[in-house]
Structures are given as structure tokens and as C-alpha cells.
Design a protein around this motif. Structure first.
Motif, short mmCIF file in Angstrom:
data_model
loop_
_atom_site.label_atom_id
_atom_site.label_comp_id
_atom_site.label_asym_id
_atom_site.label_seq_id
_atom_site.Cartn_x
_atom_site.Cartn_y
_atom_site.Cartn_z
N UNK A 27 -40.64 4.05 16.22
CA UNK A 27 -40.35 2.41 15.83
C UNK A 27 -39.93 2.17 14.58
N UNK A 28 -40.25 2.90 13.49
CA UNK A 28 -40.13 2.25 12.38
C UNK A 28 -38.67 2.32 11.97
N UNK A 29 -37.70 2.91 12.73
CA UNK A 29 -36.52 2.89 12.31
C UNK A 29 -35.62 1.49 12.86
N UNK A 30 -36.43 0.90 13.81
CA UNK A 30 -35.66 -0.28 14.84
C UNK A 30 -36.50 -1.47 14.37
N UNK A 31 -35.70 -2.39 13.38
CA UNK A 31 -36.33 -3.64 12.89
C UNK A 31 -35.83 -4.94 13.83
N UNK A 32 -35.36 -4.45 15.04
CA UNK A 32 -34.84 -5.85 15.72
C UNK A 32 -36.04 -6.02 16.90
N UNK A 33 -35.58 -7.25 17.54
CA UNK A 33 -36.52 -7.11 18.53
C UNK A 33 -36.35 -6.35 19.88
N UNK A 34 -37.38 -5.78 20.33
CA UNK A 34 -37.19 -4.93 21.50
C UNK A 34 -38.56 -4.89 22.33
N UNK A 35 -38.40 -4.31 23.36
CA UNK A 35 -39.38 -4.13 24.45
C UNK A 35 -39.80 -2.72 24.58
N UNK A 36 -40.93 -2.42 24.70
CA UNK A 36 -41.53 -0.96 24.67
C UNK A 36 -42.34 -0.49 25.84
N UNK A 37 -41.91 0.40 26.50
CA UNK A 37 -42.88 0.81 27.66
C UNK A 37 -43.44 1.94 27.27
N UNK A 38 -44.94 1.86 27.21
CA UNK A 38 -45.78 3.07 26.94
C UNK A 38 -46.66 3.46 28.30
N UNK A 39 -46.37 4.67 28.46
CA UNK A 39 -46.82 5.31 29.80
C UNK A 39 -48.14 6.16 29.53
N UNK A 40 -49.06 5.52 30.14
CA UNK A 40 -50.59 6.22 30.20
C UNK A 40 -50.73 7.03 31.69
N UNK A 41 -51.70 7.83 31.62
CA UNK A 41 -51.52 8.59 33.19
C UNK A 41 -51.84 7.73 34.28
N UNK A 42 -52.54 6.58 33.85
CA UNK A 42 -52.96 5.64 34.86
C UNK A 42 -52.02 4.53 35.17
N UNK A 43 -51.36 4.11 34.06
CA UNK A 43 -50.56 2.92 34.31
C UNK A 43 -49.46 3.05 33.01
#
Length: 389
Positions: A211-227
Motif C-alpha cells: 500500500x505504500x506505493x499507492x497514494x490515491x483513494x482505494x478499497x482494500x479487501x483483506x481475507x482472513x480464514x473466517x471472513x
């Protein structure tokens, strides 16, 4: 000239070492002298010295094949090739194999392909999207660097490593889903991906490096084992102020995006810290963005504590027009259903949402909101309105 194809024969396979020509279309053979073509060598489409090119006479519609060492390359690239058919049993693309094929908008890679060399598609300026075969487990350095029209890449589920600057200057890349098998990423992998709006990866991948290279607005999806948790990152900017002539600088960070990105590490996301920055965001970022940020934290409330939860709800309840604009822009009925299922929106808020949906002529939203609102006690609401549902 049309095409001159240089090749090598091995006991059980053939390698195409160079393709020289100025045609717009090339169909590479599946076999040469009965042996399957399994590899395109390094610098396969490199151009050679002009004086040597003049000696290669091939005006026939079919390629001329030469079993000899190809001329010394001058530089990578072909400026005329627009359609390329690769051998059906191809397994390897060498370093810079298709680099600087600047007119090539698309390449269909066979499922047999399992190895891609570094800089393979470097400077393929017309390349628009790419689907990589499932057998590929690694992308080395600079594979798609400078592919400025590339908007989408489908990565194999089993890919384990992506090299440095792999998507460097892919300025039109819109989204990227990093598979769960990914274990390592190189430096500046997403540098200058200015249009990247969505990024998905599993927890444990070095999110801060991504993420440090992307300075614009963005949506991030982080996958956990349960959700899977979705969060919004605001933008930020770095400014450098020269202190003395000896090239020493002071760094100034503006915007809350730097704070939010600091919540990501190589192991997890500190959501409690993320929530503390909403105060700063309300002072610096537009409501149109903040309603999306607040909505995501309420929809995916991992580690969300009661105080910030109430703060997020309060913000949504006092910014209903902006919330409506977000919901209608997304055009996702599930997002609306989440809000309706919480009983957090009063009658006035529902009426505002309905009015906005009517103005946008979104039939699905209008129908669902009519069900939620119902008819008020005076019977006046909706009495003189008709809807084609």
C-alpha cells in the motif's frame, strides 16, 4: 519482409529463438520437424541491426524458418505485430520474450505455460488485459512494467511470488486480486499504479509494502480464514522540503491516507488504530468518501469497539444524501439491505433515500425502499405517485 523465424532443435522439443518481421499477424507453429515447440527464447522479438535486416529477404506469406543462431539483437520490441498465436504446447517464455511489442493488445497464453521470464511483457504499451495460466507459480521482476493500457490481470491461484516492479507504471490498472498462495512480493511492485481502486489479498501478505506505493483513494479487501474485511483508504501526499544545499530534505505528509496505511503490517491490520483516525478524516476528507469508509467499518466490524461504532453510525445518520449517492453509485442491493436490517435509519432518512433513488430512476432501490418506508399514517405519502416496477 514478412517473418523470419530462427529455431533450435533439442532431443524432445524445439525452441524458437527469434522472430524477425514487420507483419501485423503471426501464427507460430505447434511443431518444428516433428518436435513440439515448448519455448520462446530470450529477446524473441528483439529487432536487429538495420543492415542485417536488409539481408533477410522473406516476402512470402508463410514464415521463413532458419535453424541457425539469430542475429545479435539491437533492442527488444516489434512495432507492427497486432495478433499473435502461440504454440499449443508452449511451456516457457524467456526473459524479454515479448518486451516492447508495442502494438499487441492481447495475448492468449496456453495452459501448458508454467514459466515467464523477467521483463517478459515490459513496455507492451497496447496490452489491455491478461489471463495467466494456472501452472504459473512465480512472476519475476518487471514482467508487466510500463504496460500503460493494462486494466486487468487475472493471476493464477497457485502463484507464490511476485517480483519487484512487476506492475511498475501500469497507470491504468483498475483492480488486482492477489491469491492466497502468495508468499512474497518484491519492492515497488505497484509503484505508479495511479488508477488502482481495488486491491485484495490474504492476511499475512505484507500489506504495508503493497500500500505504500499507492497514494490515491482505494478499497482494500483483506481475507482472513473466517471472513473478508473491506476498508477504505483515503489519499495522501508526500512533499519534500530542502533544508540545506547538501541535499538534505524534510518530509511533509498531507492527507489522512498515510495514517490509515500505517495500520497495515506484514502480519495483520490494526483496526482499533484505524478507527482512531476517523476524527482526523472528518477534518480533512470529503463526506462523499467518509460515508463509504464508515459504511465499510459497520458492514465488516472486525475489532470494532462500541464508541467508534456509534461515531460511524452518527456520521451516516447526519449525511444521508451522501450515503444515498454512495449506495446508488455502487448499485448493490445487498449494501442497502444491510442498512435496512439494522433499524438505524429513521423515517426521514428512508424518505430521503427513496427520493434520491427516484431521481436516479433506480427501480430496484425504489421498490425496496417503498417496502421499508410503507405508507405514513396520513396516507399522503405515495398517494399520487406511480412506479413502473
Amino acid at each position: 519482409m514478412q517473418w523470419v523465424i530462427y529455431y533450435e532443435l533439442h532431443p524432445d522439443h524445439a525452441v524458437i529463438t527469434r522472430c524477425l518481421g514487420d507483419g501485423s499477424r503471426l501464427i507460430l507453429p505447434n511443431t518444428i520437424q516433428g518436435l513440439p515447440v515448448t519455448e520462446l527464447g530470450a529477446d524473441c522479438f528483439a529487432v536487429t541491426l538495420p543492415e542485417l535486416m536488409e539481408t533477410l529477404s522473406c516476402d512470402a506469406p508463410e514464415p521463413l524458418y532458419k535453424r541457425e543462431k539469430p542475429p545479435i539483437p539491437r533492442e527488444a520490441g516489434n512495432k507492427t505485430l497486432k495478433r499473435l498465436t502461440l504454440p499449443a504446447a508452449l511451456q516457457r517464455l524467456g526473459d524479454r520474450a515479448l518486451a516492447r511489442c508495442s502494438a499487441l493488445p492481447r495475448v492468449e497464453l496456453p495452459e501448458t505455460l508454467h514459466t515467464v521470464g523477467s521483463h517478459c511483457f515490459h513496455y507492451c504499451g497496447a496490452l489491455e488485459h491478461m489471463e495467466l495460466p494456472q501452472a504459473i507459480t512465480a512472476l519475476p521482476d518487471y514482467v508487466f512494467a510500463e504496460c500503460r493500457k493494462l486494466t486487468r490481470v487475472s493471476l493464477p491461484k497457485g502463484i507464490r511470488s511476485i517480483g519487484r516492479c512487476c506492475f511498475y507504471n501500469c497507470t491504468h490498472l483498475k483492480s488486482l486480486d492477489l491469491p492466497d498462495a502468495l508468499e512474497s512480493i518484491g519492492d515497488r511492485m505497484l509503484m505508479n499504479c495511479f488508477e488502482l481502486k481495488r486491491l485484495a489479498f490474504r492476511i499475512g501478505v505484507n500489506g504495508s509494502a503493497l500500500l505504500e506505493e499507492i497514494d490515491r483513494v482505494m478499497r482494500v479487501s483483506v481475507r482472513y480464514p473466517e471472513e473478508t474485511v473491506e476498508v477504505v483508504l483515503t489519499e495522501y501526499a508526500l512533499e519534500y522540503e530542502a533544508i540545506i544545499q547538501a541535499q538534505q530534505f524534510r518530509t511533509h505528509v498531507t492527507g489522512t491516507g498515510g495514517l490509515y496505511r500505517g495500520c497495515f503490517s506484514d502480519r495483520d491490520v490494526d483496526f482499533a488504530l484505524y478507527d482512531t483516525y476517523f476524527y482526523h478524516a472528518k477534518l480533512n476528507d470529503p463526506p462523499e468518501l467518509l460515508v463509504e469508509l464508515a459504511y465499510d467499518r459497520l458492514r465488516w466490524p472486525r475489532q470494532l469497539r462500541p464508541t467508534p461504532e456509534e461515531d460511524y453510525w452518527s456520521y451516516l445518520q447526519t449525511h444521508i444524501p451522501e450515503l444515498a449517492a454512495f449506495l446508488l453509485r455502487e448499485d448493490d442491493l445487498d449494501k442497502l439491505e444491510f442498512l435496512l436490517g439494522t433499524d438505524r435509519l429513521d423515517s426521514e432518512a428512508l424518505h430521503t433515500l427513496l427520493d434520491c433513488a427516484e431521481k436516479k430512476e433506480n427501480v430496484r432501490f425504489v421498490s425496496r425502499l417503498l417496502e421499508a418506508v410503507g405508507q405514513d399514517s396520513s396516507g399522503s405519502f405515495g398517494a399520487d405517485k406511480e412506479f413502473d416496477l
